[in-house]
Structures are given as structure tokens and as C-alpha cells.
Design an enzyme around this catalytic site. Structure first.
Site, PDB file in Angstrom:
ATOM      1  N   SER A  75     -26.848  -6.506   5.220  1.00 26.94           N
ATOM      2  CA  SER A  75     -27.375  -6.414   6.575  1.00 26.94           C
ATOM      3  C   SER A  75     -27.724  -7.816   7.084  1.00 26.94           C
ATOM      4  O   SER A  75     -26.857  -8.685   7.118  1.00 26.94           O
ATOM      5  CB  SER A  75     -28.577  -5.471   6.610  1.00 26.94           C
ATOM      6  OG  SER A  75     -28.908  -5.098   7.934  1.00 26.94           O
ATOM      7  N   HIS A 105     -25.210   2.626   7.595  1.00 26.94           N
ATOM      8  CA  HIS A 105     -25.855   1.348   7.303  1.00 26.94           C
ATOM      9  C   HIS A 105     -26.846   1.494   6.141  1.00 26.94           C
ATOM     10  O   HIS A 105     -27.598   2.451   6.072  1.00 26.94           O
ATOM     11  CB  HIS A 105     -26.593   0.865   8.548  1.00 26.94           C
ATOM     12  CG  HIS A 105     -27.040  -0.546   8.486  1.00 26.94           C
ATOM     13  ND1 HIS A 105     -26.184  -1.604   8.704  1.00 26.94           N
ATOM     14  CD2 HIS A 105     -28.253  -1.088   8.222  1.00 26.94           C
ATOM     15  CE1 HIS A 105     -26.845  -2.740   8.591  1.00 26.94           C
ATOM     16  NE2 HIS A 105     -28.105  -2.445   8.297  1.00 26.94           N
ATOM     17  N   ASP A 161     -21.626   3.267  10.375  1.00 23.93           N
ATOM     18  CA  ASP A 161     -22.577   2.208  10.727  1.00 23.93           C
ATOM     19  C   ASP A 161     -22.260   1.679  12.125  1.00 23.93           C
ATOM     20  O   ASP A 161     -21.099   1.393  12.434  1.00 23.93           O
ATOM     21  CB  ASP A 161     -22.462   1.091   9.689  1.00 23.93           C
ATOM     22  CG  ASP A 161     -23.452  -0.040   9.893  1.00 23.93           C
ATOM     23  OD1 ASP A 161     -24.336   0.077  10.763  1.00 23.93           O
ATOM     24  OD2 ASP A 161     -23.337  -1.042   9.164  1.00 23.93           O
TER      25      ASP A 161
END
Length: 297
Positions: free
Chosen positions: A142, A269, A239
Site C-alpha cells: 500500500s 486491498h 482493489d
């Protein structure tokens, strides 16, 4: 419309003071994988940074090093959530892993975390370290993946350190597009609504979000990436950041620097932290191990 900065900072402060990082399900915690760890402090231009060192069996001598940068929207500081991946890499790739607790916003706004992460990579690559710093990988999940991309870009532009592989897991690479406008099958509500807060706190000026170190997958960054570190890009089908990860993988491919683009089917995600089964997570970790070993061979 964005939240006023003062309100966004207040929201970020509440998030930062919330209970610790998500509890990783036992199935994907890889607790059975041994971890030999100790703490170090790394000097950077923006102050010292703490890091946990995962040492492979047999010690660090001769082993390469993987600098890991955790996620959290550039706001949350929970490096411990990356423990499963760090212990897995140390055990199976035979590398020393440096899990970095870099500074987060609002205390450290853009581009502070990128500068810190680059300084850590320079430090890790030094011949003064007990591992082989000439065999260096940078990676993250991320926000950490975005920082790893930024470190690789700075290494290209500043002539070092020499990075053998960049590992970018579901990274946010286009802050010019508000997260609430990004779409994916099974969109995660938390990321959609917290994304604007994270962006506002991390990089308050929308014009600054066009910067190459903030949004390398945006239309604003058109510079050649020729010579950048080879990249392994991991995206997730559900995501909202999948499209920008895919665009950046295409940029790397155009530059002759794409090792592989792995698109994980049926998950969103943070899948390897938020509860995807081991049958989904382990093959991704194994691919990172495989590419790390190949890059450092």
C-alpha cells in the site's frame, strides 16, 4: 470537496490513536516460520528512524537486504502488521529484512517519508553493514509500495543506491485522482472514504500531488523510467488502486524494467493482512521470494 486541513488532521489524529494494527488471522500470520529479530536505529536527514531487523538462518553475512516499508495511508504507523511477510522473506529468500518505522503524517508530510525511506536504503546499502548491501531490494505494501517506488525513482535520479528489485504491493500511485472516484468490483468502503483524508493529511496541496514521487502513475509524470530498478508489481482484482498499479506496471514494462505484474483474483486491498486464505497469500509471498532470489543471485 476535500475536508479542511485542520479537520483532516484531527481525523488523522483519531485514526493514529486508535487501537493497534489489524489482527492478522492465524492462517496467514506464518507464526510457524522462525524469526530472529533485533532493533536498530537508522539516521536520516529528518531524524532517526527505528527498524526491526529480521536475520536469516546462518546470519547476515553474505545475505542481501530487503528494506520493507509498511502501509497505512502515509498516516498510520503499524510496521508490526508486516511481520508475517518479513519473517517469510528472511526464512525463504535468505535475506536480511529491515522493517522500517518511517515517519507518518501529519507530523511528517510529503515528501518527508520518501526522503526518509531513501536515506534508509542508502544506509542499508553501505558496506559498513553486516549484510551484503550491494544486493538490495526495496518493497512495501500500500503506502509502503508507493514509498518503495519513490525510493527507486530517487535512486535512478541520484545515482544510487543500486537497487536490484522493487516490490510494489497494491500501491497508491496516483494521488491526483480522489479515491472516492476510483472504482473496482467489490470496492472497499473504508479505503474509498478514508483515502481523501489520508491524501489531504499526507499532501495538503492538491497541486503537489502531481509530483513524480507522489503520483508516478498519473498523466503528469511523463519522464522516461529507463534504467530504474526492475519491478514486481502486485495488484488485487477488487482493489480501487488496481488501475493505477496496472498503469505503473505498463510504464515499467515500457522502460524494460517490469519483472512481472501479478494480479490477484477475487481479493481487495490489503488482502494479505485483512484475512485472505493462505491459499491466496502464500503463492504471492512465494513469488516475491522467487523474484528476490533471482534478482540477488
Amino acid at each position: 470537496m476535500e475536508l479542511p486541513l485542520r479537520l483532516a488532521d484531527a481525523v488523522a489524529g483519531l485514526v493514529q490513536r486508535a487501537p493497534g494494527s489489524p489482527r492478522i488471522p492465524t492462517d496467514i500470520a506464518f507464526a510457524e516460520v522462525p524469526a530472529h529479530t533485533h532493533e536498530v536505529t537508522v539516521p536520516t536527514r529528518l531524524g532517526p528512524v527505528a527498524a526491526t531487523v529480521y536475520t536469516p538462518e546462518g546470519g547476515p553475512a553474505g545475505a542481501g537486504v530487503h528494506v520493507n516499508l509498511h502501509g497505512g495511508g502515509f498516516v498510520l504507523g503499524h510496521p508490526e502488521q508486516d511481520d508475517p511477510l518479513c519473517r517469510y522473506l528472511a526464512a525463504h529468500a535468505g535475506v536480511t529484512v529491515l522493517n522500517v518505522d518511517y515517519g507518518t503524517a501529519p507530523q511528517l508530510r510529503f515528501p518527508g517519508a520518501v526522503a526518509q525511506a531513501h536515506d534508509v536504503a542508502v544506509w542499508a546499502a553501505s558496506p559498513d553493514r553486516p549484510w551484503d548491501g550491494s544486493r538490495l531490494v526495496v518493497g512495501g505494501q500500500s503506502a509502503g509500495g508507493a514509498l518503495a517506488a519513490g525510493v527507486s525513482r530517487l535512486a535512478l535520479e541520484e545515482g544510487g543506491p543500486d537497487i536490484s528489485l522493487q516490490v510494489l504491493m497494491y500501491p497508491p500511485l496516483d494521488l491526483t485522482v480522489p479515491s472516492w472516484t476510483k472504482r473496482a468490483s467489490g470496492t472497499e468502503a473504508l479505503l474509498v472514504w478514508m483515502g481523501p483524508v489520508f491524501d489531504r493529511v499526507y499532501c495538503p496541496d492538491p497541486r503537489r500531488r502531481r509530483h513524480r514521487l507522489a503520483s508516478p502513475a498519473s498523466d503528469w509524470d511523463t519522464a522516461s523510467l529507463a534504467g530504474i530498478a526492475p519491478g514486481l508489481v502486485v495488484t488485487a482484482q477488487r482493489d480501487i488502486l488496481r488501475a493505477e498499479g496496472t498503469r505503473y506496471a505498463a510504464r515499467l514494462e515500457e522502460a524494460g524494467a517490469l519483472v512481472a505484474h501479478v494480479d490477484v483474483d477475487g481479493v481487495g486491498h490489503g488482502f494479505n493482512i485483512l484475512g485472505a486464505p493462505r491459499s491466496v497469500v502464500q503463492p504471492v509471498y512465494d513469488r516475491i521470494v522467487e523474484e528476490t532470489c533471482r534478482a540477488l543471485a
